[in-house]
Design a protein around this motif. Structure first.
Motif, PDB file in Angstrom:
ATOM      1  N   PRO A 245       0.797  -1.230   0.000  1.00  0.00           N
ATOM      2  CA  PRO A 245       0.000   0.000   0.000  1.00  0.00           C
ATOM      3  C   PRO A 245       0.825   1.273   0.000  1.00  0.00           C
ATOM      4  CG  PRO A 245      -0.941  -1.602   1.511  1.00  0.00           C
ATOM      5  CD  PRO A 245       0.381  -2.153   1.081  1.00  0.00           C
ATOM      6  N   ALA A 246       2.084   1.209   0.459  1.00  0.00           N
ATOM      7  CA  ALA A 246       2.933   2.401   0.491  1.00  0.00           C
ATOM      8  C   ALA A 246       3.629   2.668  -0.838  1.00  0.00           C
ATOM      9  CB  ALA A 246       3.975   2.271   1.593  1.00  0.00           C
ATOM     10  N   GLY A 247       3.520   1.739  -1.799  1.00  0.00           N
ATOM     11  CA  GLY A 247       4.094   1.959  -3.114  1.00  0.00           C
ATOM     12  C   GLY A 247       5.426   1.291  -3.366  1.00  0.00           C
ATOM     13  N   SER A 248       5.993   0.596  -2.382  1.00  0.00           N
ATOM     14  CA  SER A 248       7.201  -0.194  -2.629  1.00  0.00           C
ATOM     15  C   SER A 248       6.795  -1.587  -3.109  1.00  0.00           C
ATOM     16  CB  SER A 248       8.059  -0.284  -1.371  1.00  0.00           C
ATOM     17  OG  SER A 248       7.352  -0.942  -0.338  1.00  0.00           O
ATOM     18  N   SER A 249       7.767  -2.364  -3.564  1.00  0.00           N
ATOM     19  CA  SER A 249       7.433  -3.682  -4.100  1.00  0.00           C
ATOM     20  C   SER A 249       8.494  -4.701  -3.716  1.00  0.00           C
ATOM     21  CB  SER A 249       7.282  -3.627  -5.624  1.00  0.00           C
ATOM     22  OG  SER A 249       8.461  -3.155  -6.225  1.00  0.00           O
ATOM     23  N   SER A 250       8.100  -5.963  -3.738  1.00  0.00           N
ATOM     24  CA  SER A 250       8.991  -7.083  -3.434  1.00  0.00           C
ATOM     25  C   SER A 250       8.726  -8.194  -4.429  1.00  0.00           C
ATOM     26  CB  SER A 250       8.755  -7.602  -2.010  1.00  0.00           C
ATOM     27  OG  SER A 250       8.976  -6.587  -1.054  1.00  0.00           O
ATOM     28  N   CYS A 251       9.752  -9.036  -4.665  1.00  0.00           N
ATOM     29  CA  CYS A 251       9.631 -10.110  -5.641  1.00  0.00           C
ATOM     30  C   CYS A 251      10.183 -11.421  -5.098  1.00  0.00           C
ATOM     31  CB  CYS A 251      10.394  -9.768  -6.926  1.00  0.00           C
ATOM     32  SG  CYS A 251       9.761  -8.360  -7.839  1.00  0.00           S
ATOM     33  N   LEU A 252       9.517 -12.508  -5.432  1.00  0.00           N
ATOM     34  CA  LEU A 252      10.060 -13.853  -5.311  1.00  0.00           C
ATOM     35  C   LEU A 252      10.539 -14.259  -6.693  1.00  0.00           C
ATOM     36  CD1 LEU A 252       7.327 -15.559  -3.107  1.00  0.00           C
ATOM     37  CD2 LEU A 252       9.706 -15.173  -2.442  1.00  0.00           C
ATOM     38  N   LEU A 253      11.798 -14.663  -6.805  1.00  0.00           N
ATOM     39  CA  LEU A 253      12.393 -15.003  -8.089  1.00  0.00           C
ATOM     40  C   LEU A 253      12.480 -16.510  -8.217  1.00  0.00           C
ATOM     41  CD1 LEU A 253      15.272 -12.359  -8.053  1.00  0.00           C
ATOM     42  CD2 LEU A 253      12.949 -12.117  -8.938  1.00  0.00           C
ATOM     43  N   GLY A 254      11.955 -17.041  -9.324  1.00  0.00           N
ATOM     44  CA  GLY A 254      11.808 -18.479  -9.438  1.00  0.00           C
ATOM     45  C   GLY A 254      12.601 -19.118 -10.540  1.00  0.00           C
ATOM     46  N   ILE A 255      12.026 -20.151 -11.157  1.00  0.00           N
ATOM     47  CA  ILE A 255      12.738 -21.089 -11.992  1.00  0.00           C
ATOM     48  C   ILE A 255      13.404 -20.437 -13.191  1.00  0.00           C
ATOM     49  CG2 ILE A 255      10.630 -21.681 -13.239  1.00  0.00           C
ATOM     50  CD1 ILE A 255      13.600 -23.993 -12.455  1.00  0.00           C
ATOM     51  N   ASP A 256      12.757 -19.466 -13.825  1.00  0.00           N
ATOM     52  CA  ASP A 256      13.384 -18.840 -14.979  1.00  0.00           C
ATOM     53  C   ASP A 256      14.523 -17.928 -14.564  1.00  0.00           C
ATOM     54  OD1 ASP A 256      11.664 -20.171 -16.536  1.00  0.00           O
ATOM     55  OD2 ASP A 256      10.463 -18.462 -17.154  1.00  0.00           O
TER      56      ASP A 256
END
Length: 380
Positions: A245-256
């Motif tokens: 909601p604050a505008g930051s982002s996070s990612c889980l990086l997978g098989i590719d």
């Protein structure tokens, strides 16, 4: 030939609302050169393997670009360098371009698909290609639809996830008609990329299925994250990200991202960026759209991608972000070598802009010339 095209626009503050990430968002063989007329109300844009589509508030849909498999939907298999109307009398409210096919949802929630169909991705019960829209079998009514490489998934009105076709060219086959893949789960967002499908449940948990681990294909959803209250997700080629909601982002990086390992993270996306109102996934790079309409993109670093076995936490996984060469955008969609978005230029008129590869006419400007900066799509 490569162009560096300049454009003029009025700076303005863009308020960006709606779902982020895999927004499920049109043919006429005239290259008239006419710009989008003032007052045109464009609602959505979507990008596929080498084609793109736009949707008007009226429900009219247009597609352009690569069409050797009939994915443009005008009944031909001729590449279209400017948008042409889809050969259907149906008014649509959502549209999604996949690798070589396209799907849409009409005003009543019925799904239609067209294009290549070797994996059963059109959902009509056959594996025959269709150069014009055909109805997806069954009685399901959808709120959104998401076309992948050789598969398609839809989110029903009551939040059930249905999929059909072949995930990653047969590694995980589904029937050529909709089947439930997440028994008992209800989603408020759904997205798909090349070989991965992810959804955010009504309980604020992220589940994914498809190509999650190198040695194992998940035919049923696997929970990867929880507690994402108020977040929005974006599904890409082997990764899933969320916008808080604050505008930051996070990612889980997978098989590719890591060929021999499963998902890693979550990793925070680069710092020093403005708060995002929206994310654009698909294939790398990953992009974010700020509340003022500026678009930024970044990729995984090669050193991180190929060094996971020795240094799983170093170096930082993401490259420095780059601001995209476009006017202020209301939406952004990243695909295989090109990007498109809805820009706000002469309100209330909305324009479609694209940039990048253009060998099949996917920029929609009447040429086959690569453009490093955004060019206006020539909608009729």
């Amino acid at each position: 030939m490569r162009r560096n095209v300049l454009f003029v626009f009025l700076p303005m503050l863009v308020s960006v609302l709606g779902a982020c990430g895999d927004d499920a968002t049109g043919p006429d063989d005239r290259d008239t050169g006419d710009p989008v007329p003032t007052g045109t109300d464009l609602r959505a844009v979507t990008t596929g393997g080498g084609h793109a589509c736009a949707l008007l508030a009226s429900g009219a849909a247009f597609c352009w670009g690569r069409n050797r498999d009939g994915q443009v939907g005008d009944g031909s298999r001729v590449n279209r360098h400017t948008p042409v109307p889809i050969a259907a009398d149906t008014a649509f409210r959502a549209i999604s371009a996949g690798w070589t096919h396209t799907c849409a949802v009409d005003m009543a929630g019925a799904a239609f698909c067209w294009g290549e169909n070797s994996g059963g991705q059109l959902g009509d019960g056959t594996r025959e290609p269709r150069p014009t829209p055909v109805p997806v079998t069954g009685e399901a009514r959808f709120q959104s639809i998401h076309a992948g490489w050789f598969h398609t998934c839809g989110l029903t009105l009551d939040g059930e996830a249905l999929c059909w076709g072949s995930i990653d060219s047969g590694a995980l086959d589904l029937p050529p008609e909709p089947v439930p893949v997440a028994q008992g789960l209800r989603f408020r967002q759904l997205g798909t990329a090349d070989s991965l499908v992810c959804g955010l449940t009504v309980d604020d948990e992220v589940y994914c299925w498809g190509k999650i681990f190198a040695a194992e294909w998940m035919s049923s959803p696997l929970r990867l994250a929880d507690g994402l209250v108020g977040h929005r997700i974006a599904t890409g080629a082997g990764f899933v990200c969320w916008l808080n909601p604050a505008g930051s982002s996070s990612c889980l990086l997978g098989i590719d991202a890591i060929p021999d390992l499963g998902f890693h993270g979550p990793y925070e996306t680069p710092t020093g960026l403005p708060p995002f109102a929206r994310l654009a996934a698909g294939v790398y790079p990953l992009c974010g759209l700020a509340s003022d309409g500026r678009a930024f993109c970044w990729s995984m670093t090669d050193a991180w991608r190929w060094g996971q076995d020795e240094h799983p936490e170093e170096p930082p996984p993401f490259s420095e972000p780059t601001e995209m060469p476009s006017p202020p955008l209301a939406s952004l969609h990243r695909s295989w070598g090109f990007s498109c978005g809805l820009g706000l230029v002469d309100m209330p008129a909305t324009q479609v802009y694209c940039w990048g590869s253009n060998g099949d006419g996917q920029l929609g400007d009447g040429t086959a010339e690569v453009s490093d900066v955004a060019v206006r799509v020539l909608l009729p």
